[in-house]
Motif scaffolding. Structure first.
Motif, PDB file in Angstrom:
ATOM      1  N   ALA A  58      61.188  20.250  22.566  1.00 55.43           N
ATOM      2  CA  ALA A  58      61.857  19.179  23.302  1.00 55.43           C
ATOM      3  C   ALA A  58      62.740  18.399  22.349  1.00 55.43           C
ATOM      4  CB  ALA A  58      60.824  18.238  23.909  1.00 55.43           C
ATOM      5  N   GLU A  59      63.807  17.826  22.907  1.00 55.60           N
ATOM      6  CA  GLU A  59      64.575  16.833  22.157  1.00 55.60           C
ATOM      7  C   GLU A  59      64.143  15.457  22.631  1.00 55.60           C
ATOM      8  OE1 GLU A  59      68.858  17.064  22.362  1.00 55.60           O
ATOM      9  OE2 GLU A  59      69.100  15.323  21.040  1.00 55.60           O
ATOM     10  N   ALA A  60      63.805  14.583  21.681  1.00 60.64           N
ATOM     11  CA  ALA A  60      63.445  13.205  21.999  1.00 60.64           C
ATOM     12  C   ALA A  60      64.721  12.393  22.182  1.00 60.64           C
ATOM     13  CB  ALA A  60      62.607  12.613  20.866  1.00 60.64           C
ATOM     14  N   VAL A 117      64.490  15.405  16.751  1.00 60.45           N
ATOM     15  CA  VAL A 117      64.764  13.968  16.688  1.00 60.45           C
ATOM     16  C   VAL A 117      66.187  13.758  16.164  1.00 60.45           C
ATOM     17  CG1 VAL A 117      64.074  11.776  15.626  1.00 60.45           C
ATOM     18  CG2 VAL A 117      62.323  13.456  16.256  1.00 60.45           C
ATOM     19  N   ASN A 118      66.945  12.914  16.851  1.00 60.47           N
ATOM     20  CA  ASN A 118      68.307  12.590  16.418  1.00 60.47           C
ATOM     21  C   ASN A 118      68.283  11.563  15.289  1.00 60.47           C
ATOM     22  OD1 ASN A 118      70.211  13.910  18.529  1.00 60.47           O
ATOM     23  ND2 ASN A 118      68.594  12.945  19.747  1.00 60.47           N
ATOM     24  N   LEU A 119      69.060  11.815  14.255  1.00 62.92           N
ATOM     25  CA  LEU A 119      69.220  10.836  13.181  1.00 62.92           C
ATOM     26  C   LEU A 119      70.643  10.298  13.211  1.00 62.92           C
ATOM     27  CD1 LEU A 119      67.439  12.566  10.162  1.00 62.92           C
ATOM     28  CD2 LEU A 119      66.491  10.894  11.772  1.00 62.92           C
ATOM     29  N   LEU A 149      65.245  17.948  12.803  1.00 71.54           N
ATOM     30  CA  LEU A 149      66.067  16.740  12.767  1.00 71.54           C
ATOM     31  C   LEU A 149      67.510  17.096  13.074  1.00 71.54           C
ATOM     32  CD1 LEU A 149      64.483  15.039   9.632  1.00 71.54           C
ATOM     33  CD2 LEU A 149      64.012  14.600  12.057  1.00 71.54           C
ATOM     34  N   GLU A 150      68.104  16.350  14.023  1.00 73.06           N
ATOM     35  CA  GLU A 150      69.488  16.609  14.414  1.00 73.06           C
ATOM     36  C   GLU A 150      70.415  15.618  13.714  1.00 73.06           C
ATOM     37  OE1 GLU A 150      70.009  16.822  18.650  1.00 73.06           O
ATOM     38  OE2 GLU A 150      68.435  18.342  18.883  1.00 73.06           O
ATOM     39  N   ILE A 151      71.384  16.170  13.012  1.00 72.29           N
ATOM     40  CA  ILE A 151      72.411  15.332  12.391  1.00 72.29           C
ATOM     41  C   ILE A 151      73.754  15.694  13.030  1.00 72.29           C
ATOM     42  CG2 ILE A 151      71.166  15.119  10.202  1.00 72.29           C
ATOM     43  CD1 ILE A 151      73.068  17.300   9.082  1.00 72.29           C
ATOM     44  N   VAL A 179      72.661  20.897  13.358  1.00 69.61           N
ATOM     45  CA  VAL A 179      73.915  20.149  13.516  1.00 69.61           C
ATOM     46  C   VAL A 179      74.152  19.967  15.008  1.00 69.61           C
ATOM     47  CG1 VAL A 179      76.363  20.009  13.021  1.00 69.61           C
ATOM     48  CG2 VAL A 179      74.866  21.269  11.492  1.00 69.61           C
ATOM     49  N   ASP A 180      74.167  18.714  15.429  1.00 70.20           N
ATOM     50  CA  ASP A 180      74.339  18.352  16.843  1.00 70.20           C
ATOM     51  C   ASP A 180      75.830  18.266  17.171  1.00 70.20           C
ATOM     52  OD1 ASP A 180      73.567  17.559  19.358  1.00 70.20           O
ATOM     53  OD2 ASP A 180      72.704  15.643  18.730  1.00 70.20           O
ATOM     54  N   ASP A 181      76.168  18.458  18.431  1.00 69.18           N
ATOM     55  CA  ASP A 181      77.547  18.261  18.908  1.00 69.18           C
ATOM     56  C   ASP A 181      78.551  19.055  18.071  1.00 69.18           C
ATOM     57  OD1 ASP A 181      76.225  16.452  20.498  1.00 69.18           O
ATOM     58  OD2 ASP A 181      76.877  14.701  19.369  1.00 69.18           O
ATOM     59  N   ILE A 200      72.655  25.326  14.795  1.00 74.09           N
ATOM     60  CA  ILE A 200      73.782  24.551  15.281  1.00 74.09           C
ATOM     61  C   ILE A 200      73.676  24.436  16.796  1.00 74.09           C
ATOM     62  CG2 ILE A 200      75.496  24.865  13.446  1.00 74.09           C
ATOM     63  CD1 ILE A 200      76.631  27.157  14.812  1.00 74.09           C
ATOM     64  N   LYS A 201      74.021  23.258  17.279  1.00 72.24           N
ATOM     65  CA  LYS A 201      74.004  23.005  18.721  1.00 72.24           C
ATOM     66  C   LYS A 201      75.447  22.932  19.209  1.00 72.24           C
ATOM     67  CE  LYS A 201      70.721  20.506  20.505  1.00 72.24           C
ATOM     68  NZ  LYS A 201      69.921  19.325  20.927  1.00 72.24           N
ATOM     69  N   ILE A 202      75.815  23.901  20.033  1.00 70.78           N
ATOM     70  CA  ILE A 202      77.170  23.930  20.589  1.00 70.78           C
ATOM     71  C   ILE A 202      77.303  22.768  21.563  1.00 70.78           C
ATOM     72  CG2 ILE A 202      78.836  25.253  21.931  1.00 70.78           C
ATOM     73  CD1 ILE A 202      77.396  27.791  21.031  1.00 70.78           C
ATOM     74  N   ALA A 236      72.537  26.041  22.773  1.00 72.34           N
ATOM     75  CA  ALA A 236      73.589  25.577  23.684  1.00 72.34           C
ATOM     76  C   ALA A 236      73.099  24.324  24.402  1.00 72.34           C
ATOM     77  CB  ALA A 236      73.934  26.660  24.699  1.00 72.34           C
ATOM     78  N   GLU A 237      73.949  23.290  24.414  1.00 71.05           N
ATOM     79  CA  GLU A 237      73.616  22.020  25.069  1.00 71.05           C
ATOM     80  C   GLU A 237      74.327  21.908  26.404  1.00 71.05           C
ATOM     81  OE1 GLU A 237      73.043  18.345  22.328  1.00 71.05           O
ATOM     82  OE2 GLU A 237      75.124  18.934  22.226  1.00 71.05           O
ATOM     83  N   GLY A 238      73.774  21.131  27.295  1.00 69.97           N
ATOM     84  CA  GLY A 238      74.476  20.810  28.536  1.00 69.97           C
ATOM     85  C   GLY A 238      74.571  21.978  29.506  1.00 69.97           C
TER      86      GLY A 238
END
Ligand code: C2E
Ligand code: MG
Ligand code: MG
Ligand code: MG
Length: 284
Positions: A58-60, A117-119, A149-151, A179-181, A200-202, A236-238
């Motif tokens: 899960a992503e918090a 977790v997003n940083l 950890l998402e940066i 790597v987020d976004d 990596i998160k697209i 993949a996000e979204g």
């Protein structure tokens, strides 16, 4: 400029500035109170294996339960919290709470779940992030391999030697780094080989129209190939539709996240969803 536009325009500008400052001051004190009164909660959004359909983690995602304003989304207060520094105590709480929750899931028998977790880049400026991670892992007894950890790419704008050192210490603990976004930040690709990355998160802006828009689809496929060539896991996000999911799977994305699989939800709903999908045989 203000002069050329006449007195009225200047006054309008002045009013907006004053209003902005007042709004900031109000938000600042509300945020300080929010920290003191523990008004923050975490929602959890499923991350699903593309190959098995199993919920693997899960992503918090942070929510502010304001007595004045109701549930407030992060986009409405995190930019200000980054400006005024409140992001530091807020995100310290997020990290501790997310680790505590992940450990609780493991104790319930949901042992395979990973927590993302997003940083914020501001944290790397202000505090020793590796020490925070050590502290959260020690306090909660969470297996470091179950923390991600998402940066964002914008972290590269910070002092990169110091950031790389901090990330390397975190990676050495066994924690993964995403790597987020991806593809939306202000940076060259140069960092990607220097940073100790796992995933990596697209970004969802490329996924959104990929079915209708061949350019977006090309970007998604190219990022997936890049990620795999570098040995990274591709998320993949979204993801909102089956049509998107089909293309993403064909492009080799490893992990899916989006409303198709579940919106961000309270912890109890999330664990119920994981248990229910396990019972009907969707997950191991
Ligand atoms: P993000 O990390 O990229 O998180 C994904 C955002 O996309 C979340 O918005 C999520 O609710 C939304 N989303 C997920 N799936 C879908 C979908 O299928 N369709 C659409 N339209 N949206 C989807 P949210 O929760 O509002 O968070 C926004 C951003 O705020 C996050 O983007 C992240 O950058 C930041 N954020 C959230 N929680 C934290 C936190 O604890 N710390 C820090 N530093 N940043 C956070
Ligand atoms: Mg994120
Ligand atoms: Mg994102
Ligand atoms: Mg985002």
């Amino acid at each position: 400029q203000a002069k050329a536009g006449g007195g009225n325009q200047f006054r309008l500008f002045e009013t907006n500035m004053a209003e902005r400052t007042r709004n900031h001051a109000a938000l600042d004190s509300q945020l300080r109170q929010a920290v003191e009164r523990n008004e923050f909660v975490l929602f959890y959004q499923p991350q699903v294996s593309a190959s098995t359909g199993q919920i693997i983690g899960a992503e918090a995602l942070l929510r502010w339960r304001s007595p004045e304003r109701g549930f407030v989304a992060p986009g409405e207060f995190l930019p200000r919290a980054e400006e005024n520094g409140m992001i530091v105590p807020i995100n310290e709480w997020v990290l501790m709470e997310a680790c505590r929750e992940a450990k609780a899931w493991h104790r319930m028998g949901l042992c395979h779940l990973k927590m993302s977790v997003n940083l914020s880049p501001i944290q790397f400026q202000r505090v020793n992030v590796a020490a925070l991670v050590v502290k959260a892992l020690a306090a909660t007894e969470l297996d470091p391999r179950c923390l991600d950890l998402e940066i964002t790419e914008n972290i590269v704008l910070e002092d990169s030697e110091a950031v790389i050192a901090a990330l390397q210490q975190i990676a050495d603990l066994g924690v993964s780094i995403s790597v987020d976004d991806f593809g939306t930040g202000y940076s060259s690709l140069n960092y990607i080989k220097k940073f100790p990355l796992d995933r990596i998160k697209i970004d969802q802006c490329f996924v959104r129209n990929m079915v209708e828009n061949p350019s977006d689809h090309t970007i998604v496929r190219t990022v997936a190939n890049l990620g795999h060539s570098l040995g990274l896991t591709v998320v993949a996000e979204g993801v909102e539709t089956e049509a998107q999911a089909d293309l993403l799977k064909a492009d080799g994305c490893d992990v899916m996240q989006g409303y198709l699989y579940g919106k961000p939800m309270p912890a109890q709903e999330f664990t119920a969803l994981v248990s229910a999908s396990a019972r009907i045989g969707l997950t191991a």
